[in-house]
Structure formats: structure tokens, C-alpha cells
Design a protein around this motif. Structure first.
Motif, PDB file in Angstrom:
ATOM      1  N   ALA A  94      -6.751  -1.174 -12.948  1.00 18.85           N
ATOM      2  CA  ALA A  94      -6.629  -2.383 -13.965  1.00 18.85           C
ATOM      3  C   ALA A  94      -5.972  -1.996 -15.150  1.00 18.85           C
ATOM      4  O   ALA A  94      -6.557  -1.054 -15.760  1.00 18.85           O
ATOM      5  N   THR A  95      -5.063  -2.909 -15.821  1.00 17.24           N
ATOM      6  CA  THR A  95      -4.670  -2.622 -17.258  1.00 17.24           C
ATOM      7  C   THR A  95      -4.980  -3.908 -17.915  1.00 17.24           C
ATOM      8  O   THR A  95      -5.081  -4.960 -17.219  1.00 17.24           O
ATOM      9  N   SER A  96      -4.825  -4.052 -19.358  1.00 17.82           N
ATOM     10  CA  SER A  96      -5.018  -5.280 -20.209  1.00 17.82           C
ATOM     11  C   SER A  96      -3.718  -6.286 -19.579  1.00 17.82           C
ATOM     12  O   SER A  96      -3.867  -7.486 -19.808  1.00 17.82           O
ATOM     13  N   SER A  97      -2.554  -5.694 -19.208  1.00 21.57           N
ATOM     14  CA  SER A  97      -1.546  -6.464 -18.813  1.00 21.57           C
ATOM     15  C   SER A  97      -1.014  -6.673 -17.314  1.00 21.57           C
ATOM     16  O   SER A  97      -0.155  -7.287 -16.935  1.00 21.57           O
ATOM     17  N   GLY A  98      -1.987  -6.158 -16.737  1.00 26.28           N
ATOM     18  CA  GLY A  98      -1.610  -6.186 -14.878  1.00 26.28           C
ATOM     19  C   GLY A  98      -2.639  -5.001 -14.462  1.00 26.28           C
ATOM     20  O   GLY A  98      -3.465  -4.819 -14.295  1.00 26.28           O
ATOM     21  N   ALA A  99      -1.624  -4.224 -13.746  1.00 28.24           N
ATOM     22  CA  ALA A  99      -1.852  -3.172 -12.986  1.00 28.24           C
ATOM     23  C   ALA A  99      -1.008  -2.018 -13.215  1.00 28.24           C
ATOM     24  O   ALA A  99       0.160  -1.886 -13.517  1.00 28.24           O
ATOM     25  N   GLN A 100      -1.781  -0.779 -13.020  1.00 25.88           N
ATOM     26  CA  GLN A 100      -0.924   0.515 -13.252  1.00 25.88           C
ATOM     27  C   GLN A 100      -0.926   1.220 -11.715  1.00 25.88           C
ATOM     28  O   GLN A 100      -2.030   1.210 -11.172  1.00 25.88           O
ATOM     29  N   VAL A 101       0.159   1.405 -11.287  1.00 22.75           N
ATOM     30  CA  VAL A 101       0.320   2.154  -9.889  1.00 22.75           C
ATOM     31  C   VAL A 101       0.763   3.455  -9.881  1.00 22.75           C
ATOM     32  O   VAL A 101       1.651   3.845 -10.554  1.00 22.75           O
ATOM     33  N   ARG A 102      -0.265   4.462  -9.589  1.00 21.59           N
ATOM     34  CA  ARG A 102       0.094   5.883  -9.447  1.00 21.59           C
ATOM     35  C   ARG A 102       0.266   6.094  -8.097  1.00 21.59           C
ATOM     36  O   ARG A 102      -0.282   6.005  -7.291  1.00 21.59           O
TER      37      ARG A 102
END
Length: 161
Positions: A94-102
Motif C-alpha cells: 500500500a502507498t498513500s496514492s494506491g499500490a506499489q507492485v514489485r
């Protein structure tokens, strides 16, 4: 052995990303090369089919779910032991603006040693294309993001086989 990694930030919820990458049968809705089948459970055997422009026929092989941490991580491995093995994984934060996908792909075996330089470039290019496809699929209002109709599911199922 080598590993290729990409990180993409999406303006959608981590749960929505998780739903897309953990729905093995649903890969046909968004992924340009990979078709998966089976149940997403750690250690479970799944079906894996890879199609690309440089191969004449799709490559089908058994695969195994190697990582499964709901709703944050899924990975699988496939290949020919000793010759070429591949493990692909998605990690969602989770990030403040949505999602980070690695998105990572790790390769090992004789072929990966002999052809690492060429393979890295091809794998990175395919990861970039699939990550863009995932982003388009998850974009609000995207036609692809809507549930498939019964007829569309039959067509997607035929394409996956």
C-alpha cells in the motif's frame, strides 16, 4: 542466476491488484503472454503456458506456487531442472496514492548462465509489457476491468488452452 525487477505505482487499491494477480484463471483477461490454471495455494501445482512472438508454439509446463501471502505476494516457478528454471513473483504494498507492485523474475540453470545478457533484456521487455497491461486492466472504467460475460469467458478459456 540472474534476477530482473520492475516497480510500478498504481492508483488503485492493493486489494484490487491482489485480486488480479492471484486469480490464476483470470490472467487471460489482462496478461499478454502467460496463462495460468489451478488454485492459488502455496505449494500447489498449477498449469503454466507462455506465448511469445519468438516461439512458434506456446510453451506449456507444470509450475508450482512458491509464495502466497494474502493479499500481498504471489509467486510461482517453472522450468526444466538444471537446464532452465524461472520464478516470477508479484509483491503488493500500500502507498498513500494506491499500490506499489514489485514484479520480479529470477532465472537459474545452464541456459540462464549461457544466455543471461540476451535473456535479461527480453525478460525485462516482457515484464514491462505485462505490467502496462495490468495497469490498463486496473484503470477505472477500463472495458477490460469489467467482469467477463459468459461468452467472453468461453473465448478466453479457449485462448488459454
Amino acid at each position: 542466476m540472474f534476477e530482473v525487477e520492475r516497480v510500478t505505482c498504481l492508483s488503485t487499491s492493493p486489494l484490487r491488484v491482489w485480486t488480479a494477480v492471484s486469480d490464476l484463471g483470470g490472467f487471460a483477461r489482462w496478461h499478454p503472454f502467460i496463462r495460468l490454471s489451478g488454485v492459488a495455494a502455496e505449494g500447489s501445482a498449477i498449469g503454466y503456458t507462455f506465448t511469445t512472438t519468438f516461439m512458434r508454439k506456446p510453451l506449456t509446463a507444470p509450475a508450482t506456487i512458491t509464495r502466497l501471502r494474502k493479499p500481498a505476494e504471489i509467486g510461482w516457478k517453472t522450468g526444466l531442472r538444471g537446464l532452465f528454471m524461472l520464478e516470477e513473483a508479484y509483491q503488493i504494498d500500500a502507498t498513500s496514492s494506491g499500490a506499489q507492485v514489485r514484479h520480479t523474475t529470477r532465472c537459474w540453470g545452464l541456459v540462464s548462465i549461457l544466455a543471461a545478457r540476451k535473456m535479461k533484456g527480453r525478460i525485462l521487455a516482457s515484464m514491462e509489457e505485462s505490467d502496462r497491461a495490468l495497469e490498463r486492466y486496473l484503470r477505472p472504467g477500463s472495458k477490460a476491468a469489467r467482469p467477463l460475460s459468459r461468452g467472453d469467458r468461453r473465448v478466453a478459456k479457449r485462448k488459454a488452452h
